[in-house]
Design a protein around this motif. Sequence first.
Motif, PDB file in Angstrom:
ATOM      1  N   GLY B 149      -0.062  -5.670  -6.171  1.00 29.19           N
ATOM      2  CA  GLY B 149      -1.038  -6.634  -5.675  1.00 29.19           C
ATOM      3  C   GLY B 149      -2.356  -6.002  -5.299  1.00 29.19           C
ATOM      4  N   GLY B 150      -2.372  -4.713  -5.073  1.00 27.06           N
ATOM      5  CA  GLY B 150      -3.632  -4.068  -4.743  1.00 27.06           C
ATOM      6  C   GLY B 150      -3.479  -2.881  -3.810  1.00 27.06           C
ATOM      7  N   ALA B 151      -2.620  -3.016  -2.807  1.00 26.29           N
ATOM      8  CA  ALA B 151      -2.544  -1.958  -1.809  1.00 26.29           C
ATOM      9  C   ALA B 151      -1.804  -0.730  -2.336  1.00 26.29           C
ATOM     10  CB  ALA B 151      -1.872  -2.474  -0.547  1.00 26.29           C
ATOM     11  N   GLY B 152      -0.915  -0.911  -3.294  1.00 21.88           N
ATOM     12  CA  GLY B 152      -0.229   0.229  -3.895  1.00 21.88           C
ATOM     13  C   GLY B 152       0.809   0.874  -2.994  1.00 21.88           C
ATOM     14  N   PHE B 153       1.314   0.119  -2.014  1.00 24.15           N
ATOM     15  CA  PHE B 153       2.331   0.670  -1.109  1.00 24.15           C
ATOM     16  C   PHE B 153       3.672   0.757  -1.851  1.00 24.15           C
ATOM     17  CE2 PHE B 153       5.461   0.523   2.315  1.00 24.15           C
ATOM     18  CZ  PHE B 153       4.936   1.471   3.182  1.00 24.15           C
ATOM     19  N   PRO B 154       4.416   1.864  -1.647  1.00 22.73           N
ATOM     20  CA  PRO B 154       5.692   1.996  -2.367  1.00 22.73           C
ATOM     21  C   PRO B 154       6.664   0.855  -2.041  1.00 22.73           C
ATOM     22  CG  PRO B 154       5.021   4.089  -1.398  1.00 22.73           C
ATOM     23  CD  PRO B 154       4.087   3.056  -0.861  1.00 22.73           C
ATOM     24  N   THR B 155       7.093   0.167  -3.078  1.00 26.64           N
ATOM     25  CA  THR B 155       7.929  -1.014  -2.900  1.00 26.64           C
ATOM     26  C   THR B 155       9.269  -0.654  -2.262  1.00 26.64           C
ATOM     27  OG1 THR B 155       6.845  -1.954  -4.828  1.00 26.64           O
ATOM     28  CG2 THR B 155       8.911  -2.990  -4.155  1.00 26.64           C
ATOM     29  N   GLY B 156       9.851   0.470  -2.677  1.00 24.93           N
ATOM     30  CA  GLY B 156      11.158   0.868  -2.154  1.00 24.93           C
ATOM     31  C   GLY B 156      11.127   1.088  -0.645  1.00 24.93           C
ATOM     32  N   ILE B 157      10.045   1.660  -0.142  1.00 22.80           N
ATOM     33  CA  ILE B 157       9.954   1.915   1.305  1.00 22.80           C
ATOM     34  C   ILE B 157       9.880   0.602   2.075  1.00 22.80           C
ATOM     35  CG2 ILE B 157       8.461   2.923   3.100  1.00 22.80           C
ATOM     36  CD1 ILE B 157       7.887   5.218   1.188  1.00 22.80           C
ATOM     37  N   LYS B 158       9.122  -0.335   1.523  1.00 23.13           N
ATOM     38  CA  LYS B 158       9.032  -1.660   2.149  1.00 23.13           C
ATOM     39  C   LYS B 158      10.416  -2.306   2.200  1.00 23.13           C
ATOM     40  CE  LYS B 158       5.211  -4.260   1.307  1.00 23.13           C
ATOM     41  NZ  LYS B 158       4.323  -5.184   0.573  1.00 23.13           N
ATOM     42  N   GLY B 378     -10.804  -4.194  -9.844  1.00 18.45           N
ATOM     43  CA  GLY B 378     -10.034  -4.501  -8.640  1.00 18.45           C
ATOM     44  C   GLY B 378     -10.438  -5.765  -7.929  1.00 18.45           C
ATOM     45  N   GLY B 379     -11.145  -6.660  -8.608  1.00 16.51           N
ATOM     46  CA  GLY B 379     -11.463  -7.941  -7.990  1.00 16.51           C
ATOM     47  C   GLY B 379     -12.767  -7.912  -7.226  1.00 16.51           C
ATOM     48  N   GLU B 398      -6.640   8.442  -8.469  1.00 16.41           N
ATOM     49  CA  GLU B 398      -7.783   8.804  -9.300  1.00 16.41           C
ATOM     50  C   GLU B 398      -8.965   7.862  -9.033  1.00 16.41           C
ATOM     51  OE1 GLU B 398      -4.628   8.573 -10.232  1.00 16.41           O
ATOM     52  OE2 GLU B 398      -4.198  10.649 -10.744  1.00 16.41           O
ATOM     53  N   PHE B 399      -8.692   6.575  -8.890  1.00 12.16           N
ATOM     54  CA  PHE B 399      -9.777   5.632  -8.601  1.00 12.16           C
ATOM     55  C   PHE B 399     -10.295   5.824  -7.186  1.00 12.16           C
ATOM     56  CE2 PHE B 399     -11.026   2.261 -11.627  1.00 12.16           C
ATOM     57  CZ  PHE B 399     -10.498   2.879 -12.748  1.00 12.16           C
ATOM     58  N   LEU B 405     -11.188   1.349  -6.354  1.00  8.73           N
ATOM     59  CA  LEU B 405      -9.787   0.990  -6.164  1.00  8.73           C
ATOM     60  C   LEU B 405      -9.341   0.220  -7.394  1.00  8.73           C
ATOM     61  CD1 LEU B 405      -9.745  -2.339  -4.785  1.00  8.73           C
ATOM     62  CD2 LEU B 405     -11.122  -0.955  -3.276  1.00  8.73           C
ATOM     63  N   ILE B 406      -8.043   0.303  -7.698  1.00  6.09           N
ATOM     64  CA  ILE B 406      -7.608  -0.452  -8.883  1.00  6.09           C
ATOM     65  C   ILE B 406      -7.151  -1.856  -8.518  1.00  6.09           C
ATOM     66  CG2 ILE B 406      -7.038   1.621 -10.208  1.00  6.09           C
ATOM     67  CD1 ILE B 406      -4.132   0.986  -9.867  1.00  6.09           C
TER      68      ILE B 406
END
Lengths: 157, 510
Positions: B149-158, B378-379, B398-399, B405-406
């Motif tokens: 969605g944008g924030a790039g937070f690791p899904t598994g940790i959530k 990135g909107g 990299e972005f 931001l991507i």
Amino acid sequence: MPADQTPSRDDIAAIIADHRGMEGPLLPILHAIQHAFGHVPQAALPLIAEALNISRAEVHGVMSFYHDFREAPAGRRVVKLCRAEACQAVGGAAVAAEVLADLGLNWQETTPDGAVTVEAVYCLGLCACGPAAVIGDRVHGRISAARMRALLAEATP
Amino acid sequence: MRIYVPADAAARALGADEVAAAVRAEAQRRGIDITLIRNGTRGMIWLEPLVEVETEAGRTAFGPVGADDVASLFDAGLADHPLALGPVEAIPFFARQTRLTFARCGLIDPLSLTEYQAHGGLSGLRRALAMTPEDIVTEVTESGLRGRGGAGFPTGIKWQTVLNAKAAQKYIVCNADEGDSGTFADRMIIEGDPFTLIEGMVIAGLGVGATRGYVYLRSEYPDAIRVMDAAIAIARDAGLLGPSVLGSDRAFDLELRVGAGAYVCGEETSLLNSLEGKRGEVRAKPPLPALKGLFGLPTVVNNVISLATVPVIFQRGAAFYRDFGLGRSRGTIPIQIAGNVKHGGLFETAFGMSLGELVNDIGGGTASGRPVKAVQVGGPLGAYMPPASFATPFGYEEFDGQGGLIGHAGIVVFDDSADMLRLARFAMEFCAVESCGKCTPCRIGSVRGIETIDRIGRGDADAIELLTDLCATMKDGSLCALGGFTPYPVMSALQHFPDDFAATTKEAVP
């Protein structure tokens, strides 16, 4: 687009009753009332407040927060023109300016004969075929002012 | 004979309904027996409406087809015709992709659960049903999937946080409030392959111990709302949702909720408030939604594409997915190429392709034929990147390293007629219109931002320092990304295109 009707207390109460059992029913109730009557009449607010055991101010606060909900019916045709960046990149702002000038309107206004309301929308997800617009419930891509004129002539009752 | 005419909103916006009607009428007139399938889109939007005909050699494409072309297509025996594009999957734009999340989009009838299963659907869920919740979460963690969605937070940790939380009820909330300009991947997948989202949400529920889910879908997407609603009903009838998922002893059900036109509800805490029936105001974090989310209970909030990618991870394994990508950006990313571009559409590829290759090679440069001036990635809250940054590989870190931001991976291309001061002003205006009002830097800062940019436009060069200072305050002091990220488009425009902010007399834009 639903017809402009004056809903009765019972009509409103019936819609509220249909949705009361949901988790977080307020938005679904407001949507359902607007879907049925084309707007959310002031008379609905105390009924909703009472049914959900919240204050009338709270209902008003929620309703006025969201762009979708109207206190009064819109024109017979609602035209939404995308103002977002992807549509701007292909001349959307100029098309919008011309459409508004044609109709003699500013954003969010309705023609005096009640035929057309023009609203701004920030992205319809048609970013690879902009400029984009919606007339009623029909999406249109790669619009021009001329094409909008033709579509409106077709669509305006 | 099977003929495919997309019912995706972009295809419909370009006349697909009229084409479908013409195909039906023409076949009937000629007494040809056809099955017309309204598929999703293959994502090559410049070729829409893209008509596909099933032949012995596979599906062959024609496009862009207008209703007026249909008779001549039949005259040509649905074969040799000026609009013929050959086998659809051999079209270079398509052939160069790695389609994992979007593998079925445009291929199948979106509402056929039979076709969904015939193309690999539900095999991930069947595997997950035999796993423990801990193993499910580990699988997602090991895939390297980060929030798309944008924030790039690791899904598994959530997911792990929600799994560890103790509560009588937990929720899976799908953020389908895709409001970013230049993004349409959520809309495309929902309209083209909604069961993959449902399957992903069920797996998430099994993983964290949640039995209820919500899809919060924006009201600006009526086609997606209709398809999602129908898909949920079909899934429930088929026992994919309900008290006994695919005949197991596990329950999961979900409900569709429609937003009401507020961009800020794409922020997860605003979205939760909106679902609860409140104003879509941002909540301060902590507490995290994973611990105190919907109705104060542990909640996974994931984007559509994150959840829609879960099935393929379970179908093919975490390692298979993780092996695509670059650095800490694993797997594939559906990049949405839009704006003033020749070949606009959805391009799913492993992380790592450079921005320049995406814009010039895949996208084919501008539609106007003029030089590319800037690309917003990135909107509306993403930075404007100049061609000088085109070597940047597509990846989260990299972005970030390039001041960008991507986000949701939308790319909006502008040619040299773009006025970067106007676009910077628009970013502030958008923030002012859409601010939830809860925090001052966003609510007031955006309005002052418009005024300050107008001063610059009138030739007051001193106001540039003020704008820079204001952006720093918004960035550091806003509660959420709306106020906090609006400085990205504004400052990147100022930094990379100073000439557009030079002391000339510009008319303030109303």
